[in-house]
Enzyme design. Structure first.
Site, mmCIF file in Angstrom:
data_model
loop_
_atom_site.group_PDB
_atom_site.id
_atom_site.type_symbol
_atom_site.label_atom_id
_atom_site.label_comp_id
_atom_site.label_asym_id
_atom_site.label_seq_id
_atom_site.Cartn_x
_atom_site.Cartn_y
_atom_site.Cartn_z
ATOM 1 N N HIS A 25 2.867 -17.738 20.262
ATOM 2 C CA HIS A 25 2.269 -18.388 19.093
ATOM 3 C C HIS A 25 2.855 -19.780 18.893
ATOM 4 O O HIS A 25 3.885 -19.933 18.242
ATOM 5 C CB HIS A 25 2.527 -17.539 17.849
ATOM 6 C CG HIS A 25 1.992 -16.140 17.969
ATOM 7 N ND1 HIS A 25 2.607 -15.165 18.724
ATOM 8 C CD2 HIS A 25 0.887 -15.560 17.428
ATOM 9 C CE1 HIS A 25 1.909 -14.047 18.641
ATOM 10 N NE2 HIS A 25 0.863 -14.247 17.868
ATOM 11 N N HIS A 256 -2.994 -20.751 16.743
ATOM 12 C CA HIS A 256 -2.126 -19.715 16.175
ATOM 13 C C HIS A 256 -1.437 -18.855 17.238
ATOM 14 O O HIS A 256 -0.209 -18.772 17.260
ATOM 15 C CB HIS A 256 -2.922 -18.801 15.229
ATOM 16 C CG HIS A 256 -2.281 -17.472 15.009
ATOM 17 N ND1 HIS A 256 -1.297 -17.268 14.072
ATOM 18 C CD2 HIS A 256 -2.438 -16.282 15.647
ATOM 19 C CE1 HIS A 256 -0.883 -16.013 14.133
ATOM 20 N NE2 HIS A 256 -1.556 -15.396 15.073
ATOM 21 N N GLU A 405 7.936 1.959 -3.244
ATOM 22 C CA GLU A 405 8.607 2.659 -2.139
ATOM 23 C C GLU A 405 8.786 1.755 -0.922
ATOM 24 O O GLU A 405 9.824 1.776 -0.260
ATOM 25 C CB GLU A 405 7.807 3.907 -1.725
ATOM 26 C CG GLU A 405 7.695 4.983 -2.793
ATOM 27 C CD GLU A 405 6.593 4.710 -3.807
ATOM 28 O OE1 GLU A 405 5.839 3.719 -3.631
ATOM 29 O OE2 GLU A 405 6.485 5.468 -4.795
ATOM 30 N N HIS A 467 0.585 15.882 -3.683
ATOM 31 C CA HIS A 467 2.037 15.723 -3.731
ATOM 32 C C HIS A 467 2.770 16.617 -2.732
ATOM 33 O O HIS A 467 3.983 16.536 -2.608
ATOM 34 C CB HIS A 467 2.548 16.009 -5.148
ATOM 35 C CG HIS A 467 2.306 14.883 -6.098
ATOM 36 N ND1 HIS A 467 1.071 14.297 -6.239
ATOM 37 C CD2 HIS A 467 3.141 14.217 -6.942
ATOM 38 C CE1 HIS A 467 1.162 13.328 -7.128
ATOM 39 N NE2 HIS A 467 2.412 13.257 -7.568
HETATM 40 C C1 LIG Z 1 1.449 -5.985 9.275
HETATM 41 C C2 LIG Z 1 0.830 -6.902 10.289
HETATM 42 N N1 LIG Z 1 -0.497 -6.922 10.425
HETATM 43 C C3 LIG Z 1 -1.081 -7.692 11.366
HETATM 44 C C4 LIG Z 1 -0.325 -8.453 12.194
HETATM 45 C C5 LIG Z 1 -0.975 -9.283 13.297
HETATM 46 N N2 LIG Z 1 -0.885 -10.700 12.949
HETATM 47 C C6 LIG Z 1 0.041 -11.501 13.471
HETATM 48 S S1 LIG Z 1 0.014 -13.036 12.805
HETATM 49 C C7 LIG Z 1 -1.274 -12.635 11.804
HETATM 50 C C8 LIG Z 1 -1.810 -13.583 10.775
HETATM 51 C C9 LIG Z 1 -1.587 -14.970 11.064
HETATM 52 O O1 LIG Z 1 -1.739 -15.758 9.925
HETATM 53 P P1 LIG Z 1 -0.499 -16.422 9.231
HETATM 54 O O2 LIG Z 1 0.379 -15.384 8.695
HETATM 55 O O3 LIG Z 1 -1.029 -17.414 8.275
HETATM 56 O O4 LIG Z 1 0.291 -17.139 10.395
HETATM 57 P P2 LIG Z 1 -0.098 -18.512 11.096
HETATM 58 O O5 LIG Z 1 -1.530 -18.411 11.513
HETATM 59 O O6 LIG Z 1 0.125 -19.548 10.111
HETATM 60 O O7 LIG Z 1 0.808 -18.597 12.269
HETATM 61 C C10 LIG Z 1 -1.679 -11.328 12.020
HETATM 62 C C11 LIG Z 1 -2.821 -10.694 11.328
HETATM 63 C C12 LIG Z 1 1.071 -8.408 12.032
HETATM 64 N N3 LIG Z 1 1.897 -9.097 12.804
HETATM 65 N N4 LIG Z 1 1.614 -7.642 11.053
#
Ligand SMILES: Cc1ncc(C[n+]2csc(CCOP(=O)(O)OP(=O)(O)O)c2C)c(N)n1
Length: 656
Positions: A25, A256, A405, A467
């Protein structure tokens, strides 16, 4: 050396490493390079020669996918864990630069991140730990900040809300979140799925929060300066451009999560005026970075002097930071509990037995900090002497986590990672689903966080199937490195507590009953018998025709079944299995001896069968749950679902 050149080196290394790995990334490190450069060169207190310096500031890259950002920073500031070669081996097997930051692989990485939201919520625990340790040992030796770099994804995850609400409530003013406000996620513009005003949200939760230009080093420095003196946690929304510098992909989701490609990288080099070859590290810029990396040395040296001046408390501080519980104090406390139980056996619920054990453990182990997700009276995790941690006084040892939690489990990870604290908490076993992602991370990281999970079966009765956990034991047992305890009486409960506390490198979950159980172990055993994971708790003198394996509340039912079988002339033994994991870790011959060679093997647990075949075999009989429970007084439920001594004895007779 100009800020721009230093930040651009981070950008160049990040895009080159992702390109070479053919995965990763680049967008976040390129976008957040300015923010990170200002933080690491002017504010963060750290010393690369001692990544474990107790009073260092903690930096958490909550957006773990941007891992090249932290690897670049660790290399450039001079951590020996990350060399330029390791950066070239980004994402390769055995490298110090795995896909997402792993605290157990790379010194300088404070916590494993990757599942979005976890880093932020873990950082809240670190900030709580800092306040508690400062209250106990004084600000002369504990006075540091916790910085988080969080992305849109971190803030969209539900756990972020639990975390920021708790942090705001506790007024964790040494927690500073830098929000990489780039408006982009994987699917495209954030406007596709979100229209939250994050600044207002944080403010509503009791934080100080404002917006800045995340590419303006003066604005970043001014904001961080202002944040130092805050009376509440701070969130700085830093407007950035994802993939900053890339000619066509900057500001777009295409930067990204995949390599930029040769043309784009060429264009980025031009835009950034970066006339260097891939992985080339200009000596003058590196030396400026290394100088920044050595900024903390005098502070570290001064701190060592203050630590030395701590006198008697110094050894205790160091012991706690090493995570070593006092062997003698723990042994003595557990012995005291077991002696009391041998002298006057107790027919109590194991949750009550937990509180009974805590009455001895809490005074013996000052590092234990407990809590509950608003079920304090039901989980029995608070002893009489414990006072609560409040925004004005962090010296207490009990945390009212609220109905959070997930945030609680992540905060516990942060406390364990910070050091000095052995966190434990309570909720109902059925709600371990809500904290599971954080429990999983504790297991992955090898952190000692102890989860007390009460109301562990249909035995909770009238609250009904919402529960009543049925699949949760199996689901928790499926997590590698997590110990799942289900003690059968007050003595086993004390022994399981001892095992959980001694396991420095793994988390534990302890399933405890709401209903009373007879005490089956009336003899005083000097040894911790539960350490074997399974042991014969009742048996005939000679060979057994039937082996009944059971856990928790079903062990006494199994003992009754064995008596019924004895009346019919059938020799049956009962094996209590308080911990599958410890049992499976026994040497083969010890395990085989416990499993034995009785013709009929029966497993009994008021939960689903999954996982039991490893003990009773695919042809073993399982007496337990086959679906969801129901709402009724618990004794009726046990009859209704056929988890009775009669049912076990009948099943055995049929098979013989
Ligand atoms: C709990 C979770 N869900 C999904 C992902 C997969 N994932 C990695 S980055 C991302 C989103 C990227 O958007 P952002 O947080 O704005 O990061 P940027 O594009 O700015 O690098 C997702 C959905 C993850 N790492 N963790």
């Amino acid at each position: 050396m100009s800020h721009e050149r230093m930040a651009n080196l981070v950008r160049a290394l990040s895009m080159d490493a992702v390109e070479q790995a053919k995965s990763g990334h680049p967008g976040l490190p390129m976008g957040a390079a300015d923010v990170a450069t200002v933080l690491f060169t002017q504010f963060l207190k750290f010393d690369p020669s001692d990544p474990h310096w107790a009073d260092r500031d903690r930096f958490v890259l909550s957006a773990g996918h941007g891992s090249m950002l932290i690897y670049s920073l660790l290399y450039l500031t001079g951590y020996s864990s990350v060399s330029l070669d390791e950066i070239k081996r980004f994402r390769q097997l055995g490298s110090k630069t795995p896909g997402h930051p792993e605290n157990f692989i790379t010194a300088g990485v404070e916590t494993t991140t990757g599942p979005l939201g976890q880093g932020l919520a873990t950082a809240v625990g670190m900030a709580i730990a800092e306040k508690h340790m400062a209250a106990v040992f004084g600000e002369t030796v504990v006075d540091h900040k916790t910085y988080v770099l969080a992305s849109d994804g971190d803030l969209m995850e539900g756990i972020s809300h639990e975390a920021i609400a708790l942090a705001g409530h506790l007024k964790l003013n040494k927690l500073i979140v830098l929000f990489d406000d780039n408006g982009i996620s994987i699917d495209g513009a954030l406007s596709l799925s979100d229209s939250t005003d994050q600044v207002k949200r944080f403010e509503a939760c009791g934080w100080a929060s404002w917006r800045i230009d995340g590419h303006d080093p003066q604005a970043i420095a001014a904001a961080l300066q202002k944040a130092q003196k805050s009376d509440r946690p701070v969130m700085i929304a830093c407007k950035t451009t994802i993939g900053y510098g890339a000619p066509t992909k900057a500001g777009k989701s295409s930067s990204h999560g995949s390599p930029l490609g040769a043309d784009e990288i060429k264009g980025a080099r031009e835009n950034l005026h970066w006339a260097h070859t891939p992985f080339e590290v200009p000596a003058d810029i590196l030396s400026a970075w290394r100088e920044a990396g050595s900024r903390g040395k005098p502070a570290h040296a001064d701190w060592k002097k203050r630590l030395a001046a701590l006198g008697d408390k110094r050894a205790e501080f160091e012991r706690r930071m090493r995570g070593e519980v006092s062997d003698s104090a723990l042994t003595k406390a557990v012995r005291e509990i077991k002696e009391k139980l041998a002298a006057s056996p107790k027919e109590i619920a194991t949750r009550t037995a937990c509180e009974f054990a805590l009455e001895s453990l809490i005074p013996a182990l000052p590092e234990m900090v407990g809590g509950s997700a608003d079920l304090t009276g039901s989980n029995n995790t608070r002893t009489k002497s414990m006072t609560a941690i409040t925004p004005n006084d962090f010296s207490g040892r009990f945390i009212h986590y609220g109905i959070r939690e997930h945030g609680m489990a992540a905060a516990m990870n942060g406390m364990a990672l910070h050091g000095g604290i052995v966190p434990y908490s309570g909720t109902f076993l059925v709600f371990s689903d809500y904290s599971r992602p954080a429990i999983r991370l504790a297991a992955l990281m090898g952190e000692r966080a102890i989860h007390i999970l009460t109301h562990d079966s249909i035995g909770l009765g009238e609250d009904g199937p919402t529960h009543q956990p049925v699949e949760h034991l199996a689901a928790l047992r499926a997590i590698p490195n997590l110990m799942v305890f289900r003690p059968c009486d007050a003595v086993e409960t004390a022994e399981c507590w001892e095992l959980a506390l001694r396991a420095k490198d793994r988390p534990s979950a302890m399933a405890l009953t709401r209903q009373n159980l007879p005490q089956l172990r009336n003899r005083l055993d000097a040894e911790n018998i539960c350490a074997q994971g399974a042991y014969e708790i009742a048996g005939p003198d000679g060979r057994a025709d039937v082996s009944i394996f059971a856990t928790g509340s079903e062990v006494s039912i199994a003992v009754d079944a064995a008596k019924k079988l004895a009346e019919k002339g059938v020799a049956a033994r009962v094996v209590s299995v308080p911990c599958f994991e410890l049992f499976f870790e026994q040497p083969d011959d010890a395990r085989a001896a416990i499993i034995g060679d009785a013709r009929v093997k029966i497993g009994v647990e008021a939960a689903v069968r999954m996982g039991w075949d490893a003990i009773i075999g695919a042809d073993g009989i399982f007496v337990g749950m086959h679906g969801f429970g129901a709402s009724a007084p618990y004794k009726e439920l046990y009859k209704h679902f056929g988890i009775t001594a009669e049912a076990i004895a009948d099943a055995a007779m049929k098979k013989l």
